[in-house]
Every structure is written in structure tokens, then in C-alpha cells.
Design an enzyme around this catalytic site. Structure first.
Site, PDB file in Angstrom:
ATOM      1  N   ASP A   1      37.008  24.745  38.443  1.00  0.00           N
ATOM      2  CA  ASP A   1      36.482  26.098  38.260  1.00  0.00           C
ATOM      3  C   ASP A   1      36.303  26.895  39.536  1.00  0.00           C
ATOM      4  O   ASP A   1      35.707  27.974  39.508  1.00  0.00           O
ATOM      5  CB  ASP A   1      35.151  26.044  37.503  1.00  0.00           C
ATOM      6  CG  ASP A   1      34.067  25.305  38.274  1.00  0.00           C
ATOM      7  OD1 ASP A   1      34.399  24.523  39.183  1.00  0.00           O
ATOM      8  OD2 ASP A   1      32.884  25.499  37.960  1.00  0.00           O
ATOM      9  N   GLU A   2      36.803  26.421  40.668  1.00  0.00           N
ATOM     10  CA  GLU A   2      36.691  27.227  41.883  1.00  0.00           C
ATOM     11  C   GLU A   2      37.827  26.922  42.844  1.00  0.00           C
ATOM     12  O   GLU A   2      38.386  25.829  42.850  1.00  0.00           O
ATOM     13  CB  GLU A   2      35.332  27.051  42.563  1.00  0.00           C
ATOM     14  CG  GLU A   2      35.059  25.662  43.081  1.00  0.00           C
ATOM     15  CD  GLU A   2      33.763  25.598  43.875  1.00  0.00           C
ATOM     16  OE1 GLU A   2      33.484  26.510  44.692  1.00  0.00           O
ATOM     17  OE2 GLU A   2      33.031  24.612  43.690  1.00  0.00           O
TER      18      GLU A   2
ATOM     19  N   ASP B   1      34.978  31.707  41.841  1.00  0.00           N
ATOM     20  CA  ASP B   1      34.122  30.704  41.196  1.00  0.00           C
ATOM     21  C   ASP B   1      33.879  31.153  39.755  1.00  0.00           C
ATOM     22  O   ASP B   1      33.296  32.215  39.509  1.00  0.00           O
ATOM     23  CB  ASP B   1      32.799  30.593  41.954  1.00  0.00           C
ATOM     24  CG  ASP B   1      31.966  29.398  41.514  1.00  0.00           C
ATOM     25  OD1 ASP B   1      32.470  28.585  40.713  1.00  0.00           O
ATOM     26  OD2 ASP B   1      30.813  29.280  41.972  1.00  0.00           O
TER      27      ASP B   1
END
Length: 367
Positions: free
Chosen positions: A113-114, A17
Site C-alpha cells: 500500500d505504499e 500511501d
């Protein structure tokens, strides 16, 4: 022997993350933002701004994602507000994925983003999921000048919770022998699938932690929470058999905008639809998609919301085609006294058309 076999097939899952991703990219690319309370999202002027993400300097003042920008400004009057640059974030995200692919092809992106990574068998034969997570974090920092937090465990649920425990720039491992105690201490609102309403119901029943949930039988959980009860029963015991899915199917691609003032005339709205359609077309091109169903979303001044859609036999992807269909839908939905605060367009139905229904797909489907 059976115990050894079970140990051998135990999965090694990493959840990566990125830390305050949009804000971190902006601070990396713009030195004047470094060390400042930075908010990425809609501007506080007007009425529709929403926080996409905030730097850790802004989070100290209580600024959070999905918060109205006006509220963020009240909490942090000295905050700097900037609009998102999604093309830049997408480019960085692709570079992050390239780092992931050095170790495994079993990558399940959840957003820009993860992502989950299954490194049970890794390409470089590192063997240790903790070492792989460390190497990935180091590569992201060295090559992209950004930080990420990682969670490592034997399943997706625990790995995701672990990645959030020591942000920013954290690395947390929760091994098999730790899971039971970890789950018992976990507040119910942290459990996957437990939203605010369910969490409130659980607390009203005296269920505040995993240990409280663990006291209920599977039948009691199912009776209280329906089908989700069985999932809660398993997850509180650290059982999560969901596999990392490397090919997540895109169901729809869209964009929307909230206006600073109510739009009341089609002549005002149609140019906005042209602009939104351009954004949708750009995103479709990025994913190499064409769709057969265009959906129009309209939100009025009183927050009443409607959707209208039209399906066509030939897949479309150009801004002009998408805008034309959206304008037709809007014209049908228009009333003399409408006051519109938001318009949105999305495209879906990316699969091949069914031959037996092709002759009917050009009709309007209004609901």
C-alpha cells in the site's frame, strides 16, 4: 552556473500511501461494511489475533495496526472484524503500480500500500511533481474507487513524512525553502530510524524536536547515538541522498500462525505445517521464486522462541517439499513437554548456489 546545475538535478520524489488500504478494499467490495468501524486482521476470539489495519471509523476509538484484536474490541465494542484477503489486496496493489508506471519506472514499493516514485523525469512530460501526484490520486479514485495520500518533496524522508500529514486523501508539498523550518518543528519520534528506545533517550537528553537535535555537532550526535548519529545529523538538515530503488530484492518469503490453544503433539502440529507451507508456496509462485533454505519458527506458551533451518542443494518451492523439511526440523526440536502457540515457515536463499559448497548444503544447520 553551479547553483543552476544543482537546481536542475534536484530530485522530485513522491511518496504514495493508500488510506487504510485493507479496510478500504473491504468496504469497497462489501457495501455492508461502509460507514462502519471495520477491523481487518485476526479475530478477537482465541488469543492470537492482531489488527492488520482499521477503517477510519474504528481509528476514532483508538484502534491501531499491530494492536491485539482483543484490545481493539475493548476500545470499539461495535467493531466488525474480518480476516484479511491478501490475494485481493495484491491484485489491487498491482493495478495501483500500473497507474504509477504511466509516469515513471523508478518505483520503490515499500509494501502493498505504499511506494516511492522518482518523477524527476516523467514519461508524460508533465514536469510538475505536484500535478503528477494529483493525477495519480485522481486515477486511483476514479479507476479503483479508493483514496491515497501523497507527499511531494526533494527527497524520500521528507516526502514520506509529508504523505502522513493530511490523511486521508491528502496531498502535501514541502518545497526546498520549507524543509529547514519543517525539520526543526518535527518531533524526534517522527524522524526516520528513531524508535521508542532512541526517542526516550533523546528526550532524556532534552532533545524533543529537530531544532533541539540541530544544536548538536556531528561528533556529539555520533558519540550519543553511534553510527546512526551521523544519519540523524544529516536528516535534521533535510539531507537525504537515498535514491529510489526500483528493484528491491526479496530476501525471504514466509507465513506463520498463532493458535487458539497450545499444541502439544506432533500429530496436531504437522497438519498446521502443511497449511502454512501451502501459503508459503502460493506466495513463492506469485513472485516466481524458489529457495534453498527453509526456516522453521516455533514460539512456545511462555513466549520463548526458537528457529531451525535446513539448506538443500536443489531449490524448492512446492508446498509438499517445504512442509516435509519443516516437519523434519520440528521433529528434531520436539520435546515431551512442549506447548506450542505459534508455528512459522519461511524460505530464503533465492540466489544461485555456490559450486564449492554444493556438496555440504544438505546438512542440517541448527541454531
Amino acid at each position: 552556473m553551479m547553483a543552476d546545475d544543482a537546481q536542475n538535478i534536484r530530485r522530485k520524489i513522491i511518496h504514495i500511501d493508500m488510506d487504510a488500504f485493507y479496510a478500504s478494499v473491504e468496504q469497497r467490495d462489501n457495501p455492508e461494511y461502509r460507514g462502519k468501524a471495520l477491523v481487518v486482521g485476526g479475530l478477537p476470539e482465541g488469543r492470537g489475533g492482531v489488527v492488520a489495519t482499521a477503517s477510519y471509523e474504528a481509528r476514532k476509538f483508538g484502534v491501531r495496526s499491530a494492536m491485539p484484536s482483543k484490545q481493539a474490541l475493548q476500545l470499539c465494542p461495535h467493531a466488525v472484524f474480518v480476516r484479511p484477503r491478501f490475494a485481493a489486496y495484491k491484485e489491487v496493489s498491482q493495478k495501483i503500480r500500473e497507474i504509477f508506471r504511466r509516469y515513471t519506472d523508478l518505483i520503490e514499493p515499500l509494501s502493498l500500500d505504499e511506494a516511492y516514485l522518482d518523477v524527476t523525469t516523467d514519461k508524460l512530460e508533465v514536469g510538475s511533481a505536484i500535478e503528477i501526484a494529483k493525477q495519480i490520486k485522481d486515477a486511483i479514485k476514479t479507476e479503483l474507487q479508493l483514496t491515497a495520500s501523497a507527499g511531494v518533496s526533494i527527497n524520500k524522508f521528507v516526502a514520506k513524512i509529508a504523505s502522513d500529514m493530511n490523511k486521508p486523501d491528502g496531498l502535501t508539498f514541502i518545497g526546498p525553502s520549507q524543509i529547514a523550518a519543517f525539520m526543526e518543528k518535527l518531533p524526534v519520534e517522527k524522524f526516520f530510524g528513531v524508535g521508542k528506545v532512541t526517542a526516550a533517550k533523546m528526550k532524556n537528553m532534552g532533545l524533543h524536536t529537530g531544532a533541539d537535535l540541530k544544536r548538536l555537532t556531528e561528533d556529539e550526535m555520533t558519540k550519543a547515538f553511534g553510527k546512526a548519529g551521523r544519519f540523524y545529523y544529516q536528516i535534521v538538515r533535510g539531507i537525504d541522498n537515498r535514491a529510489v530503488q526500483p528493484h528491491r530484492e526479496t530476501k525471504s518469503v514466509g507465513a506463520e500462525d498463532t493458535f487458539a490453544y497450545d499444541l502439544t503433539q506432533l500429530d496436531e502440529m504437522n497438519p498446521e505445517l502443511d497449511r502454512i507451507a501451502e501459503t508459503v508456496a502460493t506466495r513463492l509462485e506469485r513472485y516466481g521464486l524458489k529457495g534453498r533454505t527453509v526456516t522453521l519458527k516455533v514460539k512456545y506458551h511462555d513466549f520463548r522462541q526458537i528457529t531451525r533451518n535446513q539448506s538443500v542443494s536443489t531449490p524448492v518451492s512446492s508446498a509438499a517439499e517445504i512442509a516435509q523439511i519443516a516437519k523434519q526440523l520440528l521433529a528434531i526440536a520436539a520435546t515431551d513437554d512442549m506447548k506450542v502457540r505459534l508455528l512459522g515457515i519461511s524460505l530464503s536463499n533465492f540466489g544461485e548456489p555456490q559450486r564449492k559448497t554444493d556438496q555440504h548444503t544438505d546438512q542440517l544447520r541448527l541454531f
